[in-house]
Design an enzyme around this catalytic site. Structure first.
Site, PDB file in Angstrom:
ATOM      1  N   CYS A 325      29.620  50.205  37.885  1.00  0.00           N
ATOM      2  CA  CYS A 325      30.484  51.605  37.793  1.00  0.00           C
ATOM      3  C   CYS A 325      31.045  51.735  36.694  1.00  0.00           C
ATOM      4  O   CYS A 325      30.290  52.185  35.750  1.00  0.00           O
ATOM      5  CB  CYS A 325      31.488  51.301  38.951  1.00  0.00           C
ATOM      6  SG  CYS A 325      32.249  52.852  39.516  1.00  0.00           S
ATOM      7  N   HIS A 424      28.948  49.157  43.875  1.00  0.00           N
ATOM      8  CA  HIS A 424      29.685  48.085  44.111  1.00  0.00           C
ATOM      9  C   HIS A 424      29.394  47.496  45.348  1.00  0.00           C
ATOM     10  O   HIS A 424      28.789  47.809  46.280  1.00  0.00           O
ATOM     11  CB  HIS A 424      31.169  48.623  44.702  1.00  0.00           C
ATOM     12  CG  HIS A 424      31.838  49.365  43.489  1.00  0.00           C
ATOM     13  ND1 HIS A 424      32.507  48.607  42.345  1.00  0.00           N
ATOM     14  CD2 HIS A 424      32.095  50.531  43.379  1.00  0.00           C
ATOM     15  CE1 HIS A 424      33.018  49.661  41.704  1.00  0.00           C
ATOM     16  NE2 HIS A 424      32.722  50.793  42.185  1.00  0.00           N
TER      17      HIS A 424
END
Length: 491
Positions: A325, A424
Site C-alpha cells: 500500500c 493488505h
C-alpha cells in the site's frame, strides 16, 4: 462497557474473549466501540471501513462485520489532525480543535449505531478508548463515560498489572470520575498477572475495601497470544529457535495496518524485527515497507533515518524488497498530493525502484480482494484494499498479483527483487506466505496458517476468562434483571 485505566490495558482483548465466551453459549452478541483512534482498519462487506480491533471482536462473536460496530474512526494524519470516518466513510480531515466542535454530530452517529445494535442483538459489549479519567478530554466525550452516561451503560474497569502501579491506576481513575460515573463502575479486572496469586490477595482485599467495588477477576499473562493489535506494534513473545531468515520493517511514525506483517512475525523460521527511529538497519534477507497514513511524510522520515542508502545496499547484495500500500507507493518515481490530502500540497521524489508514479485522489478505494501471485506456483492471495492513491506507469505491466476479477495489482521488478502491492493481507494465506518466503530465500518454508492460529488463540482466551473471572459477579455487571439466568449461561 469495558473501560481501561490506560491505553493497552486489555480492553480489546477482554471484549474479544467475552464475545467468544458468550457466542459459545449461543448468545447473539455484538462488539461496539463508539470512537476509535487507530491506523489499523478493516473493510466491511459493503466496502466501508472500521477499526481492526472491532473486526477481531466480530470474528470472536461469529457475526458479520458492520460499520455500526465502530461508527466513528479517527485516523491520525499528523500530531494535531486526523481523517474522520463516520459509518465507514471518510468525511473530512479535521484538526483536534475542529473535531472537538464536530463531536455532537459524531455522537449522533454513535447513538444511531447503538440503537440499531441493541435492537438487533441479545447483548452488546462496548469497548472504551484510552482512559476515562483524561480531564482535558471530558468535555463532549463520546468514547468513554460520555457514552456510558448517554446510553446508561454499566462499566467494568480493566488495568494492566504488568506495567506496575495497578492499584494507583484503579483508585486514581475512580477518584477522578464524577459521583454518577463512579457509581456506574461495577467492578475491576486486573490483566496480565504473573506470579503467586496469594501474594496479590491482600492488595485485592484492600482495593475492594477502599473502593467498595468487587474484583471480578485476575487474568494471567498469556504468553504468545496472537491477536490483531488495535494500534501499538505487537510485541508478543514468540519462540524463534528455528529462525532461518531475517525480515525487517521500518516503524513509520504514521504506520498503518501493520498487522499485515503478523504472519511473518508468527512464522517460526522468520526472525522478524521492527526498526524504529534512531536504530541502525541490520542485515536482512527481506525488507518490507508497510502501509502509511501519510506517505510523503513517512518517506521523508525514511530518508532522514538513512534507509534509502541502506535499501540500495541491501538490493545490491541480492536482498528482496516488498512494499504494501503506502510502502508500494514509495517504491515509485514520484508521489503527488496536489490537493494536500495527507499534508501540505506538493510532490515528492520516490525511491525509484519501480517505474511508476502515484497521485492521491479524494475517493478512497475500499474493497475485499482475492487472487493469485503471478510468479512461482501462483499461490492464492486474500485481503483488502484501503488507499487513496492511484498508481500508473510501466511497472504495472508486470503485476505482482492477479485478482479474480481479472485486474492486475501491484508490480514486480524485471530482476525479480522488488515487489509492491495494494493488497493488505498479502501474507495471510499459508500458500502466499510460503511462496513469498521462498522468493525471499527460505527454502522449504514451513506451512503456517495465521487465521487458524488466531482462532485457536481466541479459544484459548475464552477458556482463560472462563477459568479466572468470577462469573456470578460478572453476570451482575450486565444491564439485566435476569442476573441468575445470565450466570447460569456463563457458568
Amino acid at each position: 462497557m469495558v473501560q481501561g485505566t490506560t491505553s493497552d490495558a486489555g480492553k480489546t482483548t477482554l471484549v474479544a474473549g467475552l464475545a467468544r465466551l458468550m457466542a459459545r453459549k449461543g448468545v447473539r452478541i455484538a462488539p461496539f466501540k463508539p470512537q476509535n483512534m487507530a491506523l489499523n482498519s478493516a473493510v466491511t462487506p459493503d466496502g466501508r471501513e472500521i477499526g481492526r480491533a472491532q473486526a477481531l471482536q466480530a470474528m470472536a462473536a461469529g457475526v458479520p462485520l458492520s460499520t455500526d460496530f465502530n461508527p466513528v474512526l479517527l485516523k491520525p494524519s499528523s500530531d494535531i489532525g486526523a481523517q474522520v470516518i463516520i459509518h465507514g466513510k471518510a468525511i473530512s480531515t479535521l484538526s483536534a480543535k475542529d473535531y472537538h466542535d464536530y463531536k455532537p454530530t459524531a455522537m449522533a452517529a454513535v447513538m444511531e449505531s447503538w440503537a440499531r445494535l441493541t435492537a438487533t442483538y441479545d447483548m452488546v459489549l462496548v469497548e472504551g478508548a484510552g482512559s476515562p479519567a483524561e480531564i482535558n478530554l471530558r468535555d463532549r466525550d463520546i468514547a468513554n463515560m460520555g457514552f456510558a452516561e448517554a446510553a446508561d451503560c454499566p462499566v467494568i474497569l480493566v488495568a494492566d498489572i504488568d506495567k506496575g502501579g495497578v492499584f494507583a491506576h484503579l483508585v486514581g481513575t475512580l477518584e477522578l470520575l464524577s459521583p454518577s460515573e463512579q457509581a456506574r463502575i461495577q467492578g475491576f479486572v486486573i490483566n496480565r498477572f504473573r506470579g503467586d496469586i496469594a501474594l496479590l490477595e491482600p492488595g485485592l482485599e484492600w482495593l475492594e475495601a477502599r473502593t467498595g467495588k468487587p474484583v471480578i477477576g485476575v487474568l494471567p499473562y498469556l504468553h504468545g497470544l496472537f491477536l490483531d493489535a488495535e494500534d501499538a506494534l505487537a510485541s508478543a513473545e514468540l519462540d524463534k529457535s528455528e529462525s532461518a531468515i531475517k525480515v525487517i520493517a521500518p516503524a513509520f511514525p504514521r504506520i498503518s495496518n501493520h498487522t499485515d506483517l503478523d504472519p511473518m512475525r508468527l512464522h517460526p523460521q522468520v526472525d522478524f524485527q521492527w526498526v524504529g527511529p534512531g536504530q541502525s538497519m541490520p542485515a536482512a534477507d527481506l525488507i518490507v515497507l508497510p502501509g502509511s497514513k501519510s506517505v510523503q511524510a513517512d518517506l521523508a522520515w525514511l530518508r532522514d533515518q538513512g534507509w534509502e542508502a541502506a535499501i540500495a545496499r541491501h538490493l545490491r547484495y541480492g536482498g528482496k524488497l516488498v512494499g504494501i500500500c503506502g510502502g508500494f507507493q514509495m517504491l515509485g518515481a514520484q508521489l503527488h498530493d496536489e490537493l494536500g490530502l495527507e499534508g501540505a500540497p506538493g510532490s515528492l521524489k520516490g525511491l525509484g525502484w519501480l517505474p511508476m508514479e502515484t497521485r492521491l485522489a479524494p475517493e478512497k478505494q475500499l474493497k475485499h480482494v482475492r487472487g493469485r501471485l503471478t510468479f512461482g506456483a501462483e499461490a492464492p492471495v486474500s485481503g483488502y484494499e484501503i488507499h487513496m492513491g492511484v498508481s500508473t506507469g510501466l511497472a504495472l505491466e508486470r503485476p505482482a498479483v492477479m485478482f479474480d476479477d481479472c485486474r492486475g495489482d501491484g508490480a514486480i521488478s524485471e530482476d525479480g527483487q522488488v515487489l509492491g502491492t495494494y493488497a493488505h493481507g498479502l501474507f495471510d494465506t499459508p500458500e502466499a506466505l510460503g511462496a513469498l518466503l521462498e522468493w525471499a530465500g527460505l527454502a522449504g518454508a514451513e506451512r503456517v496458517d495465521a487465521a487458524a492460529r488466531r482462532e485457536a488463540d481466541l479459544e484459548r482466551l475464552a477458556d482463560t476468562l472462563a477459568n479466572h473471572l468470577d462469573m456470578r459477579r460478572l453476570a451482575r455487571c450486565f444491564d439485566s434483571s435476569q442476573h441468575e439466568t445470565l450466570y447460569e449461561l456463563l457458568a
